[in-house]
Design a protein around this motif. Structure first.
Motif, PDB file in Angstrom:
ATOM      1  N   TYR A  82       0.709  -1.256  -0.195  1.00 28.99           N
ATOM      2  CA  TYR A  82       0.097   0.092  -0.057  1.00 28.99           C
ATOM      3  C   TYR A  82       0.692   1.058   0.051  1.00 28.99           C
ATOM      4  CZ  TYR A  82       1.133  -0.830   4.852  1.00 28.99           C
ATOM      5  OH  TYR A  82       1.750  -1.171   6.047  1.00 28.99           O
ATOM      6  N   CYS A  83       2.202   0.992   0.038  1.00 35.36           N
ATOM      7  CA  CYS A  83       2.942   2.221   0.347  1.00 35.36           C
ATOM      8  C   CYS A  83       3.990   2.390  -0.763  1.00 35.36           C
ATOM      9  CB  CYS A  83       3.656   2.334   1.680  1.00 35.36           C
ATOM     10  SG  CYS A  83       4.784   3.472   2.133  1.00 35.36           S
ATOM     11  N   GLN A 120       9.826  10.932  11.467  1.00 36.67           N
ATOM     12  CA  GLN A 120       9.164   9.633  10.577  1.00 36.67           C
ATOM     13  C   GLN A 120      10.000   9.387   9.343  1.00 36.67           C
ATOM     14  OE1 GLN A 120       4.974   8.809  10.472  1.00 36.67           O
ATOM     15  NE2 GLN A 120       4.900   9.568   8.413  1.00 36.67           N
ATOM     16  N   ALA A 121       9.994   8.241   9.138  1.00 41.43           N
ATOM     17  CA  ALA A 121      10.916   7.535   7.793  1.00 41.43           C
ATOM     18  C   ALA A 121      10.399   6.487   7.377  1.00 41.43           C
ATOM     19  CB  ALA A 121      12.494   7.846   8.306  1.00 41.43           C
ATOM     20  N   GLU A 123      11.452   2.347   6.717  1.00 37.99           N
ATOM     21  CA  GLU A 123      12.298   1.356   7.498  1.00 37.99           C
ATOM     22  C   GLU A 123      13.777   1.397   6.896  1.00 37.99           C
ATOM     23  OE1 GLU A 123      10.141  -1.773   9.652  1.00 37.99           O
ATOM     24  OE2 GLU A 123      11.974  -3.041   8.990  1.00 37.99           O
ATOM     25  N   CYS A 150       8.977   7.115  14.385  1.00 42.71           N
ATOM     26  CA  CYS A 150       7.986   6.321  13.805  1.00 42.71           C
ATOM     27  C   CYS A 150       8.962   5.993  12.864  1.00 42.71           C
ATOM     28  CB  CYS A 150       6.699   7.041  13.151  1.00 42.71           C
ATOM     29  SG  CYS A 150       5.784   6.014  12.288  1.00 42.71           S
ATOM     30  N   LYS A 173       2.280   0.951  13.843  1.00 47.43           N
ATOM     31  CA  LYS A 173       1.013   0.819  13.587  1.00 47.43           C
ATOM     32  C   LYS A 173       1.112  -0.664  13.278  1.00 47.43           C
ATOM     33  CE  LYS A 173      -1.745   3.641  11.369  1.00 47.43           C
ATOM     34  NZ  LYS A 173      -2.289   4.486  10.185  1.00 47.43           N
ATOM     35  N   GLU A 175      -1.503  -1.677  11.554  1.00 46.02           N
ATOM     36  CA  GLU A 175      -2.035  -1.738  10.043  1.00 46.02           C
ATOM     37  C   GLU A 175      -3.238  -2.552  10.006  1.00 46.02           C
ATOM     38  OE1 GLU A 175      -0.477   0.744   9.113  1.00 46.02           O
ATOM     39  OE2 GLU A 175       1.622   0.813   9.377  1.00 46.02           O
ATOM     40  N   ARG A 186       2.362  -6.867   3.743  1.00 45.07           N
ATOM     41  CA  ARG A 186       3.612  -6.504   4.365  1.00 45.07           C
ATOM     42  C   ARG A 186       4.665  -7.086   4.171  1.00 45.07           C
ATOM     43  NH1 ARG A 186       3.973  -1.452   7.756  1.00 45.07           N
ATOM     44  NH2 ARG A 186       6.047  -2.475   8.350  1.00 45.07           N
ATOM     45  N   ARG A 193       5.831  -7.423  14.508  1.00 48.84           N
ATOM     46  CA  ARG A 193       5.486  -6.077  14.779  1.00 48.84           C
ATOM     47  C   ARG A 193       5.152  -5.956  16.079  1.00 48.84           C
ATOM     48  NH1 ARG A 193       6.159  -1.565  11.243  1.00 48.84           N
ATOM     49  NH2 ARG A 193       4.215  -0.329  11.014  1.00 48.84           N
ATOM     50  N   ILE A 212      -5.020   0.889   9.513  1.00 52.38           N
ATOM     51  CA  ILE A 212      -5.422   1.570   8.182  1.00 52.38           C
ATOM     52  C   ILE A 212      -6.999   0.941   7.740  1.00 52.38           C
ATOM     53  CG2 ILE A 212      -5.178   1.856   5.641  1.00 52.38           C
ATOM     54  CD1 ILE A 212      -2.236   1.345   6.227  1.00 52.38           C
ATOM     55  N   PRO A 242      -8.015   6.408   6.767  1.00 48.85           N
ATOM     56  CA  PRO A 242      -8.384   5.713   5.731  1.00 48.85           C
ATOM     57  C   PRO A 242      -7.377   5.263   4.537  1.00 48.85           C
ATOM     58  CG  PRO A 242      -8.920   8.068   5.370  1.00 48.85           C
ATOM     59  CD  PRO A 242      -8.272   7.917   6.625  1.00 48.85           C
ATOM     60  N   PHE A 243      -7.575   4.258   4.045  1.00 51.68           N
ATOM     61  CA  PHE A 243      -6.584   3.810   2.858  1.00 51.68           C
ATOM     62  C   PHE A 243      -6.581   4.725   1.782  1.00 51.68           C
ATOM     63  CE2 PHE A 243      -6.218   1.584  -1.241  1.00 51.68           C
ATOM     64  CZ  PHE A 243      -4.940   1.222  -1.211  1.00 51.68           C
ATOM     65  N   ILE A 244      -5.199   5.392   1.208  1.00 53.65           N
ATOM     66  CA  ILE A 244      -5.068   5.867   0.025  1.00 53.65           C
ATOM     67  C   ILE A 244      -4.498   5.113  -0.843  1.00 53.65           C
ATOM     68  CG2 ILE A 244      -4.038   8.193  -0.884  1.00 53.65           C
ATOM     69  CD1 ILE A 244      -5.970   8.705   1.232  1.00 53.65           C
ATOM     70  N   ASN A 246      -2.121   4.745  -3.423  1.00 56.87           N
ATOM     71  CA  ASN A 246      -0.939   5.355  -3.891  1.00 56.87           C
ATOM     72  C   ASN A 246      -0.461   5.036  -5.282  1.00 56.87           C
ATOM     73  OD1 ASN A 246      -0.594   7.379  -1.718  1.00 56.87           O
ATOM     74  ND2 ASN A 246       0.452   5.755  -0.654  1.00 56.87           N
TER      75      ASN A 246
HETATM   76  N1  SAH Z   1       8.058   2.858   7.844  1.00 59.93           N
HETATM   77  C1  SAH Z   1       7.590   2.945   9.199  1.00 59.93           C
HETATM   78  C2  SAH Z   1       6.656   4.479   9.159  1.00 59.93           C
HETATM   79  C3  SAH Z   1       6.640   5.151   7.943  1.00 59.93           C
HETATM   80  S1  SAH Z   1       4.819   4.762   7.192  1.00 59.93           S
HETATM   81  C4  SAH Z   1       6.543   1.913   9.228  1.00 59.93           C
HETATM   82  O1  SAH Z   1       6.141   1.347   8.400  1.00 59.93           O
HETATM   83  O2  SAH Z   1       6.182   1.902  10.482  1.00 59.93           O
HETATM   84  C5  SAH Z   1       3.770   5.775   8.131  1.00 59.93           C
HETATM   85  C6  SAH Z   1       2.404   5.175   8.176  1.00 59.93           C
HETATM   86  O3  SAH Z   1       1.939   5.510   7.033  1.00 59.93           O
HETATM   87  C7  SAH Z   1       2.147   3.468   8.090  1.00 59.93           C
HETATM   88  O4  SAH Z   1       2.102   3.198   9.718  1.00 59.93           O
HETATM   89  C8  SAH Z   1       0.967   3.434   7.429  1.00 59.93           C
HETATM   90  O5  SAH Z   1      -0.043   3.206   8.401  1.00 59.93           O
HETATM   91  C9  SAH Z   1       0.732   4.737   6.730  1.00 59.93           C
HETATM   92  N2  SAH Z   1       0.443   4.448   5.291  1.00 59.93           N
HETATM   93  C10 SAH Z   1       1.344   4.361   4.506  1.00 59.93           C
HETATM   94  N3  SAH Z   1       0.674   4.004   3.147  1.00 59.93           N
HETATM   95  C11 SAH Z   1      -0.510   4.288   3.488  1.00 59.93           C
HETATM   96  C12 SAH Z   1      -1.525   4.319   2.534  1.00 59.93           C
HETATM   97  N4  SAH Z   1      -1.561   4.202   1.148  1.00 59.93           N
HETATM   98  N5  SAH Z   1      -3.068   4.613   2.959  1.00 59.93           N
HETATM   99  C13 SAH Z   1      -2.970   4.975   4.407  1.00 59.93           C
HETATM  100  N6  SAH Z   1      -1.883   5.052   5.192  1.00 59.93           N
HETATM  101  C14 SAH Z   1      -0.920   4.698   4.610  1.00 59.93           C
END
Ligand code: SAH
Ligand code: SF4
Length: 349
Positions: A82-83, A120-121, A123, A150, A173, A175, A186, A193, A212, A242-244, A246
């Motif tokens: 999702y990221c 925040q960053a 990982e 974070c 989180k 998640e 993940r 976690r 999320i 809410p899930f976005i 990306n």
């Molecule tokens: N890398 C670290 C922190 C950075 S990401 C980690 O994963 O813990 C921070 C937060 O962004 C994540 O915990 C996640 O809940 C949120 N996030 C990332 N992508 C997202 C998405 N597409 N929609 C909603 N939340 C998202």
């Protein structure tokens, strides 16, 4: 006769709502009742939000905590579906801030009177030494007491070094509480976690977690379990976003998370967990203009302002062009509209 029947029906609904809220307050609520509340609309939702605000008022009055976030790097060793910071995304330029850059932004945050610094960053272990060094300097020279990290999963020894350098809180989180879904999206086990969260607690960090809402493959039952897991983990902060979908991720064409489901989750968490800190996240504003105000109206009491240097935000499109970036003005306006006050102190020097 008809009117009497209608009155009786309204009273019955009201009693049912009161009964459910009481169960939620005492924690003696079952899964199907939580599901019912998660789907709340109309009068039931109004009452849910009203109760959430009353509980926030009881524990915090009108006070909202403002955090200043710096996203220090978008390098990541993980590949969450999702990221957009996932390492397989070759479309974003990667960056890492220097210690001097982080310190200078922290100073800007401190000067504005913001009490909480949030780092925040992705990982990425390469930033650890930089973080340790800059935290010591920030503690010594800027006297910021609340420093939240974070940065993802680490070994217990590394968390300990972060603590010794001056961080006092950590957000990790979960998640999703569904271990199969977690593994699928993940590509790592949920238990790692959860283990990290336990270490953080043992090290006496204040801890935050959350989920999320609307992740592809997630069910309402999963969200109920997320709420129950948040209760069990007994953390200091909890968030739901809410899930976005990306761009440049496997989920880029999936639907957005549902606004009402997210807001209802927030209100349920507030009523159940009472004095916990709940942020109204930027993703709410992304899915609806005024979404963060709705978050406050559903019981949130934290907002995070983005201080990542503009040059990085623009040149590197940090992780998604789709996100909403919270400015200090937007945060203060939203707090005001919600009839609340920020914890920002007088500007420093
Ligand atoms: N890398 C670290 C922190 C950075 S990401 C980690 O994963 O813990 C921070 C937060 O962004 C994540 O915990 C996640 O809940 C949120 N996030 C990332 N992508 C997202 C998405 N597409 N929609 C909603 N939340 C998202
Ligand atoms: Fe990396 Fe965190 Fe994004 Fe996963 S959610 S890819 S760990 S930055």
């Amino acid at each position: 006769m008809m009117q009497k029947a209608k009155k009786l029906e309204t009273k019955k609904i009201k009693n049912h709502i009161d009964d459910l809220i009481e169960k939620l307050k005492s924690g003696k609520i079952n899964k199907s009742e939580i599901t019912y509340l998660l789907k709340a609309k109309g009068n039931l939702q109004k009452e849910l939000f009203e109760q959430a605000r009353q509980i926030r008022q009881k524990y915090y009055g009108n006070k909202v905590f403002v955090r200043g976030v710096i996203e220090i790097s978008n390098y990541c060793r993980k590949n969450c579906d999702y990221c957009a910071m996932r390492y397989l995304n070759k479309k974003i330029k990667r960056y890492g801030l220097t210690s001097e850059e982080i310190f200078s932004v922290a100073k800007q945050i401190r000067k504005l009177g913001i009490q909480t610094l949030f780092i925040q960053a992705g990982e990425n272990l390469n930033m650890d030494k930089i973080v340790e060094g800059v935290l010591l300097k920030i503690k010594k020279e800027l006297k910021i007491n609340n420093i939240i990290l974070c940065l993802g999963n680490r070994a217990k020894e590394q968390y300990k070094r972060f603590k010794q350098s001056g961080a006092n809180a950590y957000i990790l989180k979960i998640e999703t509480s569904d271990s199969k879904l977690f593994q699928k999206i993940r590509h790592e086990p949920l238990r790692q976690r959860v283990q990290c969260l336990k270490w953080l607690k043992e090290l006496k960090f204040k801890v935050g977690t959350g989920n999320i809402t609307g992740l592809p493959g997630q069910t309402i039952d999963n969200i109920v379990d997320d709420i129950l897991l948040a209760k069990k983990l007994n953390t200091d902060f909890v968030s739901t976003a809410p899930f976005i979908p990306n761009e440049n991720t496997p989920f880029e064409n999936k639907p957005y998370g549902n606004l009402n489901l997210t807001l209802n989750t927030m209100a349920i968490l507030r009523i159940m967990l009472k004095d916990i800190l709940i942020p109204t996240v930027s993703a709410l504003e992304k899915i609806k203009k005024g979404g963060q105000l709705l978050g406050f109206n559903a019981g949130a009491n934290v907002i995070t302002v983005n201080f990542t240097p503009l040059s990085y935000r623009e040149k590197y499109s940090i992780y998604s062009k789709k996100r909403f970036v919270v400015s200090l003005n937007h945060a203060l306006d939203t707090i005001k509209l919600a009839g609340l006050n920020s914890d920002i102190r007088k500007r420093w020097k």
